[in-house]
Design a protein around this motif. Structure first.
Motif, PDB file in Angstrom:
ATOM      1  N   TYR A   1     -86.446  19.229 -57.101  1.00 19.89           N
ATOM      2  CA  TYR A   1     -85.692  20.186 -57.917  1.00 19.89           C
ATOM      3  C   TYR A   1     -84.866  21.118 -57.026  1.00 19.89           C
ATOM      4  CZ  TYR A   1     -85.163  24.669 -60.428  1.00 19.89           C
ATOM      5  OH  TYR A   1     -84.681  25.841 -60.955  1.00 19.89           O
ATOM      6  N   LEU A   2     -85.402  21.451 -55.854  1.00 24.60           N
ATOM      7  CA  LEU A   2     -84.682  22.315 -54.910  1.00 24.60           C
ATOM      8  C   LEU A   2     -83.627  21.555 -54.115  1.00 24.60           C
ATOM      9  CD1 LEU A   2     -87.638  24.445 -53.437  1.00 24.60           C
ATOM     10  CD2 LEU A   2     -85.967  25.150 -55.166  1.00 24.60           C
ATOM     11  N   ASN A   3     -83.529  20.249 -54.355  1.00 25.33           N
ATOM     12  CA  ASN A   3     -82.521  19.397 -53.720  1.00 25.33           C
ATOM     13  C   ASN A   3     -82.907  18.927 -52.319  1.00 25.33           C
ATOM     14  OD1 ASN A   3     -80.165  17.972 -54.194  1.00 25.33           O
ATOM     15  ND2 ASN A   3     -78.864  19.469 -53.151  1.00 25.33           N
TER      16      ASN A   3
ATOM     17  N   MET B   1     -81.193  20.324 -46.704  1.00 21.06           N
ATOM     18  CA  MET B   1     -81.137  20.833 -48.071  1.00 21.06           C
ATOM     19  C   MET B   1     -80.112  21.953 -48.181  1.00 21.06           C
ATOM     20  SD  MET B   1     -82.048  23.554 -50.189  1.00 21.06           S
ATOM     21  CE  MET B   1     -83.419  24.440 -49.449  1.00 21.06           C
ATOM     22  N   GLU B   2     -80.100  22.865 -47.202  1.00 16.05           N
ATOM     23  CA  GLU B   2     -79.163  23.993 -47.233  1.00 16.05           C
ATOM     24  C   GLU B   2     -77.710  23.524 -47.138  1.00 16.05           C
ATOM     25  OE1 GLU B   2     -81.030  28.015 -45.603  1.00 16.05           O
ATOM     26  OE2 GLU B   2     -81.045  26.450 -44.077  1.00 16.05           O
TER      27      GLU B   2
ATOM     28  N   ASN C   1     -76.534  20.777 -48.250  1.00 16.61           N
ATOM     29  CA  ASN C   1     -76.159  20.037 -49.456  1.00 16.61           C
ATOM     30  C   ASN C   1     -76.255  20.857 -50.737  1.00 16.61           C
ATOM     31  OD1 ASN C   1     -75.754  17.721 -47.895  1.00 16.61           O
ATOM     32  ND2 ASN C   1     -77.879  17.057 -48.139  1.00 16.61           N
ATOM     33  N   THR C   2     -76.592  22.138 -50.602  1.00 18.24           N
ATOM     34  CA  THR C   2     -76.801  22.974 -51.787  1.00 18.24           C
ATOM     35  C   THR C   2     -76.084  24.301 -51.638  1.00 18.24           C
ATOM     36  OG1 THR C   2     -79.036  22.009 -51.915  1.00 18.24           O
ATOM     37  CG2 THR C   2     -78.573  23.868 -53.371  1.00 18.24           C
TER      38      THR C   2
ATOM     39  N   GLN D   1     -75.401  28.164 -51.737  1.00 16.50           N
ATOM     40  CA  GLN D   1     -76.316  29.277 -51.482  1.00 16.50           C
ATOM     41  C   GLN D   1     -76.762  29.949 -52.779  1.00 16.50           C
ATOM     42  OE1 GLN D   1     -77.598  30.189 -48.438  1.00 16.50           O
ATOM     43  NE2 GLN D   1     -78.923  31.509 -49.644  1.00 16.50           N
TER      44      GLN D   1
ATOM     45  N   GLU E   1     -77.078  28.626 -55.688  1.00 14.64           N
ATOM     46  CA  GLU E   1     -78.041  27.757 -56.380  1.00 14.64           C
ATOM     47  C   GLU E   1     -79.425  27.885 -55.755  1.00 14.64           C
ATOM     48  OE1 GLU E   1     -78.795  23.003 -57.403  1.00 14.64           O
ATOM     49  OE2 GLU E   1     -76.897  23.658 -56.494  1.00 14.64           O
ATOM     50  N   ILE E   2     -79.481  27.945 -54.421  1.00 13.44           N
ATOM     51  CA  ILE E   2     -80.766  28.111 -53.722  1.00 13.44           C
ATOM     52  C   ILE E   2     -81.424  29.416 -54.148  1.00 13.44           C
ATOM     53  CG2 ILE E   2     -81.868  28.461 -51.476  1.00 13.44           C
ATOM     54  CD1 ILE E   2     -79.721  26.660 -50.256  1.00 13.44           C
TER      55      ILE E   2
ATOM     56  N   LYS F   1     -82.743  29.169 -57.785  1.00 12.23           N
ATOM     57  CA  LYS F   1     -83.915  28.304 -57.940  1.00 12.23           C
ATOM     58  C   LYS F   1     -85.166  28.905 -57.302  1.00 12.23           C
ATOM     59  CE  LYS F   1     -81.631  23.837 -58.545  1.00 12.23           C
ATOM     60  NZ  LYS F   1     -81.445  22.469 -58.002  1.00 12.23           N
TER      61      LYS F   1
END
Length: 233
Positions: free
Chosen positions: A138-140, A197-198, A200-201, A203, A205-206, A209
């Motif tokens: 879920y966190l990617n 993960m960071e 590809n996502t 900030q 959104e991180i 979540k």
């Protein structure tokens, strides 16, 4: 009521431990053993919530007891042994770290033993690998990487043994012993997983979540308590 089994070959210490722990209304002593062979047999028969174990036992030492218990996969993943031992060499050779909640030296501080017993999560309050993996997905996170696998183990260790969050190096060392991989490899693999993960996502959104308001860089030491708190809430 927490069902506790004691394994200690020193008769006086065994009796003292039984008497002290029995005074606590939340603890029930289901058996006290004096050698490793008896400990293994009675553990399998009684299935206590917690095993208070001296490593330096006759007939079968504590490490052999733990390794035999861990031949059962379900038991291996149940973190419920508190080791009490003055034998540093035996402690150093401990392999099945996922079974051991805490190692406490002699002389025994019974108040600390009682606190540790009560800190151990009940079987109904365990955190599974699948739960963690789903949340990291879920966190990617890439859930098919070695780094994420190590991170899952790190989170599970921290959830079961909150005191480990005080020093993330202890977590690296425990995972290192479990896989016979250098601690620095564990550390760098987890760091790479987090950094991927960071990248590809977004900030924002991180932050949403993880329910954090700042944009500080995620480190293993910072991330693990955030994930643990998610499952505690």
């Amino acid at each position: 009521m927490i069902r506790v089994m004691i394994a200690e070959d020193n008769t006086n210490l065994n009796h003292l431990c039984c008497n002290y722990l029995t005074n606590d209304k939340d603890i029930q002593i289901v058996f006290s053993a004096y050698d490793g062979k008896e400990t293994l047999e009675k553990y399998r028969e009684l299935k206590p919530d917690v095993l208070l174990l001296d490593l330096d036992l006759p007939k079968m030492n504590g490490l052999e007891v733990i390794n035999n218990i861990c031949s059962d996969t379900e038991e291996k993943n149940k973190c419920n042994i508190i080791i009490i031992s003055g034998n540093a060499d035996l402690r150093f050779n401990l392999l099945n770290t996922s079974k051991v909640y805490r190692v406490m030296p002699k002389p025994v501080d019974f108040d600390k033993v009682i606190s540790a017993i009560k800190e151990i999560p009940s079987e109904n309050n365990t955190l599974t690998e699948k739960q963690i993996k789903n949340y990291l997905y879920y966190l990617n996170f890439n859930t098919y990487s070695d780094g994420t696998d190590y991170l899952i183990e790190a989170i599970q260790l921290a959830y079961n043994r909150p005191f480990l969050m005080k020093n993330v190096k202890d977590i690296y060392n425990l995972i290192s012993k479990e896989h016979s991989v250098p601690p620095n490899t564990i550390k760098s693999s987890i760091r790479n997983s987090i950094e991927t993960m960071e990248r590809n996502t977004a900030q924002k959104e991180i932050q949403e979540k993880l329910k954090i308001s700042n944009s500080r860089k995620l480190t293993t030491k910072y991330l693990i308590p955030l994930v643990v708190s998610h499952f505690d809430s």
